[in-house]
Design an enzyme around this catalytic site. Structure first.
Site, PDB file in Angstrom:
ATOM      1  N   LYS A  53      41.974 -57.414  36.010  1.00 21.76           N
ATOM      2  CA  LYS A  53      40.592 -57.618  36.496  1.00 21.76           C
ATOM      3  C   LYS A  53      40.553 -59.091  36.897  1.00 21.76           C
ATOM      4  CE  LYS A  53      38.135 -53.795  34.749  1.00 21.76           C
ATOM      5  NZ  LYS A  53      37.575 -53.513  33.536  1.00 21.76           N
ATOM      6  N   GLN A  97      33.658 -54.840  28.572  1.00 22.21           N
ATOM      7  CA  GLN A  97      34.739 -53.887  28.542  1.00 22.21           C
ATOM      8  C   GLN A  97      34.387 -52.697  27.528  1.00 22.21           C
ATOM      9  OE1 GLN A  97      37.704 -53.752  30.835  1.00 22.21           O
ATOM     10  NE2 GLN A  97      37.850 -51.820  29.937  1.00 22.21           N
ATOM     11  N   ASP A 120      29.526 -53.403  36.755  1.00 27.25           N
ATOM     12  CA  ASP A 120      29.873 -51.850  36.531  1.00 27.25           C
ATOM     13  C   ASP A 120      29.071 -50.881  37.052  1.00 27.25           C
ATOM     14  OD1 ASP A 120      32.569 -51.235  35.600  1.00 27.25           O
ATOM     15  OD2 ASP A 120      31.889 -51.847  33.305  1.00 27.25           O
TER      16      ASP A 120
END
Ligand SMILES: NC(=O)c1ccc[n+]([C@@H]2O[C@H](COP(=O)([O-])OP(=O)(O)OC[C@H]3O[C@@H](n4cnc5c(N)ncnc54)[C@H](OP(=O)(O)O)[C@@H]3O)[C@@H](O)[C@H]2O)c1
Length: 293
Positions: A53, A97, A120
């Protein structure tokens, strides 16, 4: 019949190329899209995702930061960090995460994030915006990637019967919500199947487009696919393979060898849906930067 392969690596690159121009335009206005990824603990798979990422953001001229916290970090410290990131004008996108260590409540952590920075797309405000079709919300990256794969490979879902196998909040449900919107690149008739579905093969065989996110290796066999269907396999499963260099290989939720003889187009695993997730995360971060500045 042997299906055409839908190449996620190439499509992911295309999306990132398109984003370069948008990032450059924001930078001209003095805005550098900023993504901060928070990683708690040492999960090896998460380490790889987070590294990728950061690399993708750097390549696009965005600012990326990774904050690593030890696995035993108290939950209140993570919440305090989120408060700081929420208030920091240089941070447009925040991604925590998952999975988090067991002593942390992931829904509490998620709720602490400003929805305007939740790239997200899992905060309830963004889930709600997706359901009502509000484009200011963030769509979860993997499901949005499924839509991009379909549209960019000439399999526009408009008017088609899409069968989605799986109803998770991360993949199946948002895929269904995206594809049934009355909007360009969507407008499908959507059926969602799950473990409570009676006669799964009878349902999957109806799909002109079949999206599979069951999390079970090769559970969809060739005889469950309608001839000529477009198959998007979201699954990533490790299966033991002593002949493979690492002792395992990756397979999807679809039996690829069988499916490619029945389908007209199909995504491989790896190299199908996977590369789209990061591309769409970058797109969400650019959207966040635009909306916040
Ligand atoms: N970047 C990426 O490419 C990416 C991102 C996310 C996930 N994935 C992969 O996508 C897959 C799905 O992930 P997920 O998070 O959605 O998994 P999940 O949370 O385990 O959900 C699986 C869903 O499939 C349903 N299901 C399981 N077995 C089934 C069966 N035999 N017949 C019908 N339905 C069945 C379950 O039904 P119930 O609801 O009834 O239990 C559930 O709704 C995994 O392999 C994951 O690794 C890939």
């Amino acid at each position: 019949m042997s299906a055409t392969i839908i190449d996620g690596i190439t499509i992911g690159k295309q999306i990132r190329e398109e984003l370069k121009a948008q990032v450059a335009e924001l930078r001209q206005r003095g805005v550098v899209p900023g993504l901060t990824v928070v990683l708690v603990g040492e999960d090896p798979a998460s380490q790889v995702y987070v590294r990728n990422k950061g690399k993708a953001a750097d390549e696009l001229g965005m600012k990326s930061d990774t904050i690593r916290l030890p696995a035993d970090t108290p939950e209140r410290d993570l919440l305090a960090l989120l408060d700081r990131l929420n208030a920091d004008p240089a941070v447009h996108g925040i991604l925590v995460q998952l999975p988090l260590p067991r002593h942390m409540d992931s829904s509490k952590v998620l709720l602490r994030m400003r929805p305007e920075k939740d790239v997200d797309g899992f905060h309830p405000v963004n889930v709600g915006k997706l359901v009502i079709g509000d484009p200011t919300g963030f769509r979860p990256c993997t499901p949005a990637g499924v839509q991009e794969l379909l549209v960019r490979s000439g399999a526009d879902p408009d008017g088609k019967h899409v069968v989605v196998v799986g109803r998770s909040l991360i993949v199946g449900r948002p895929v269904a919500n995206i594809l049934l919107q009355k909007a360009k690149g969507a407008n499908a008739t959507v059926t969602v199947a799950h473990t409570g579905t009676r006669d799964l093969p009878g349902i999957t065989r109806q799909g002109e487009i079949l999206v599979v996110a069951a999390g079970r290796a090769e559970v969809i066999t060739g005889d469950m696919i309608r001839p000529g269907a477009v198959v998007i396999d979201v699954g990533i499963n490790r299966v033991e393979d002593p002949a493979a260099p690492r002792g395992y290989r990756l397979v999807g939720d679809v039996n690829f060898a069988q499916a490619k003889e029945v389908a007209s187009q199909i995504t491989p695993v790896p190299g199908g849906v996977g590369p789209l997730t990061i591309a769409l995360l970058m797109r969400n971060t650019v959207q966040a930067a635009r909306q916040l500045s």
